[in-house]
Scaffold this motif. Structure first.
Motif, PDB file in Angstrom:
ATOM      1  N   MET A 197      46.045   3.636 -25.103  1.00 58.69           N
ATOM      2  CA  MET A 197      44.720   3.064 -24.896  1.00 58.69           C
ATOM      3  C   MET A 197      44.615   2.422 -23.515  1.00 58.69           C
ATOM      4  N   ALA A 198      45.671   1.714 -23.112  1.00 62.39           N
ATOM      5  CA  ALA A 198      45.651   1.060 -21.811  1.00 62.39           C
ATOM      6  C   ALA A 198      45.547   2.088 -20.686  1.00 62.39           C
ATOM      7  N   TYR A 230      44.422   5.242 -20.917  1.00 59.24           N
ATOM      8  CA  TYR A 230      43.201   6.037 -20.991  1.00 59.24           C
ATOM      9  C   TYR A 230      41.954   5.271 -20.552  1.00 59.24           C
ATOM     10  N   THR A 231      42.040   3.949 -20.485  1.00 64.14           N
ATOM     11  CA  THR A 231      40.899   3.191 -19.961  1.00 64.14           C
ATOM     12  C   THR A 231      40.698   3.431 -18.472  1.00 64.14           C
ATOM     13  N   LEU A 289      37.081   1.731 -29.018  1.00 66.63           N
ATOM     14  CA  LEU A 289      37.220   0.989 -27.774  1.00 66.63           C
ATOM     15  C   LEU A 289      36.750   1.782 -26.561  1.00 66.63           C
ATOM     16  N   LEU A 290      37.096   3.074 -26.536  1.00 65.90           N
ATOM     17  CA  LEU A 290      36.753   3.890 -25.377  1.00 65.90           C
ATOM     18  C   LEU A 290      35.497   4.729 -25.590  1.00 65.90           C
ATOM     19  N   GLN A 323      35.152   7.717 -26.705  1.00 63.01           N
ATOM     20  CA  GLN A 323      35.297   9.064 -26.169  1.00 63.01           C
ATOM     21  C   GLN A 323      35.636  10.111 -27.234  1.00 63.01           C
TER      22      GLN A 323
END
Length: 252
Positions: free
Chosen positions: A36-37, A39-40, A125-126, A128
Motif C-alpha cells: 500500500m505504501a 502503490y500510493t 485507501l487508493l 484503484q
C-alpha cells in the motif's frame, strides 16, 4: 482420528510460546502495508500493480514455508527429541496429520489475510481496485492449494535433516519461482512445484484482465494435472515415510 482434535489443541499450545503465531500474523500485515505504501506513489496501472502483488507473494511463499516448517519440526526436537510425535498412544498417521493440519490451517489464514488486506486497502485507501474481493479470495485459495506439496516436502525434510536444509531449499525455491515467471519458465513451470503459485496467479490475472492467450490453456492443464497428482503422491509418500521414521540422530 478421534484423537485429532485433542492433538491439534496440544500442538497449538506448544506453538503459543514460539514466533510461529506472530509470523503468520505479522507477515501479512507488514506485506500488505508495504504494498500500500509503495502503490500510493507508483504510477503503474492497476493491472500491473495487482500482477506484481500476486507474483511477489507467490515468490516469497517458499521461503516462508521453509521457515515455518523448520520451526514446527524444531519445536518437537527441543521438546523431547520427537518423542511427543513418536510415542503417543494415537496412531502415527493422526499425530502426523495434526502437525500438517496446523501448518496448513495457519497457511490458509495468513494467505487469506494478506489478500483481503490488500483488496481492502487497494480499493478503500487508493480507490484503484476493480477486481473485487471474490478475485482475491479465489487467488488466495489457488495459492494455498498450489503450495500444499511444498509443506509436505519441507516438513519431512525438517524432521529428517533439520532446519538448515528446509530454510535453504525454501530460499532457493523463492529464487526459482521468480525465475520461472520469466520466458525461461514458459515450458518448464508445470513441472516445477515452486513455480505453480506464481504461474497460476499470473494466469488468473491475465484471464481477469482479458489478456488470456490460447497457448496458456496447455500450460494450465499440465500444471493443474501435475500439481494434483504430485500433491497426492507427496501426501502418501510422506505418511509412509513417517510410519518408518524413528527420529533424528543427535548429530543432525
Amino acid at each position: 482420528m478421534n484423537a485429532l482434535p485433542g492433538l491439534l489443541k496440544a500442538d497449538l499450545l506448544k506453538m503459543r510460546r514460539t514466533p510461529f503465531l506472530l509470523i503468520h500474523l505479522l507477515t501479512p500485515l507488514i506485506g500488505a502495508a508495504l504494498f500500500m505504501a509503495y502503490y500510493t506513489i507508483s504510477s503503474a496501472g492497476e493491472g500491473v500493480k495487482v500482477m506484481a502483488f500476486l507474483q511477489s507473494v507467490a515468490c516469497a511463499f517458499p521461503t516462508v514455508i521453509g521457515l515455518v516448517c523448520a520451526m514446527a519440526a524444531e519445536q518437537e526436537a527441543t521438546a523431547g527429541g520427537f518423542q511427543g510425535m513418536l510415542v503417543l498412544p494415537a496412531a502415527r498417521s493422526t499425530t502426523y496429520a495434526s502437525k500438517l493440519l496446523l501448518l496448513l490451517g495457519f497457511s490458509l489464514g495468513a494467505v487469506l489475510l494478506i489478500f483481503v488486506l490488500f483488496s481492502l486497502g487497494f480499493a478503500g485507501l487508493l480507490g484503484q481496485d476493480r477486481h473485487g474481493i471474490l478475485f482475491y479470495l479465489t487467488g488466495a485459495v489457488i495459492l494455498f492449494a498450489s503450495n500444499i506439496l511444498l509443506y509436505l516436502v519441507h516438513f519431512a525434510l525438517s524432521l529428517r535433516f533439520g532446519r538448515g536444509i528446509s530454510i535453504g531449499i525454501g530460499i532457493t525455491g523463492s529464487l526459482l519461482a521468480a525465475l520461472m515467471l520469466t520466458g525461461l519458465g514458459d515450458i518448464l513451470w508445470p513441472y516445477i512445484p515452486f513455480a505453480w503459485g506464481g504461474r497460476f496467479l499470473s494466469l488468473l490475472e491475465l484471464r481477469h484482465s482479458g489478456s488470456w492467450q490460447p497457448f496458456a490453456d496447455t500450460g494450465l492443464a499440465a500444471g493443474v494435472s501435475v500439481c494434483i497428482a504430485g500433491t497426492i503422491a507427496a501426501g502418501v509418500l510422506s505418511m509412509l515415510w513417517f510410519y518408518k521414521w524413528e527420529g533424528r540422530s543427535a548429530d543432525n
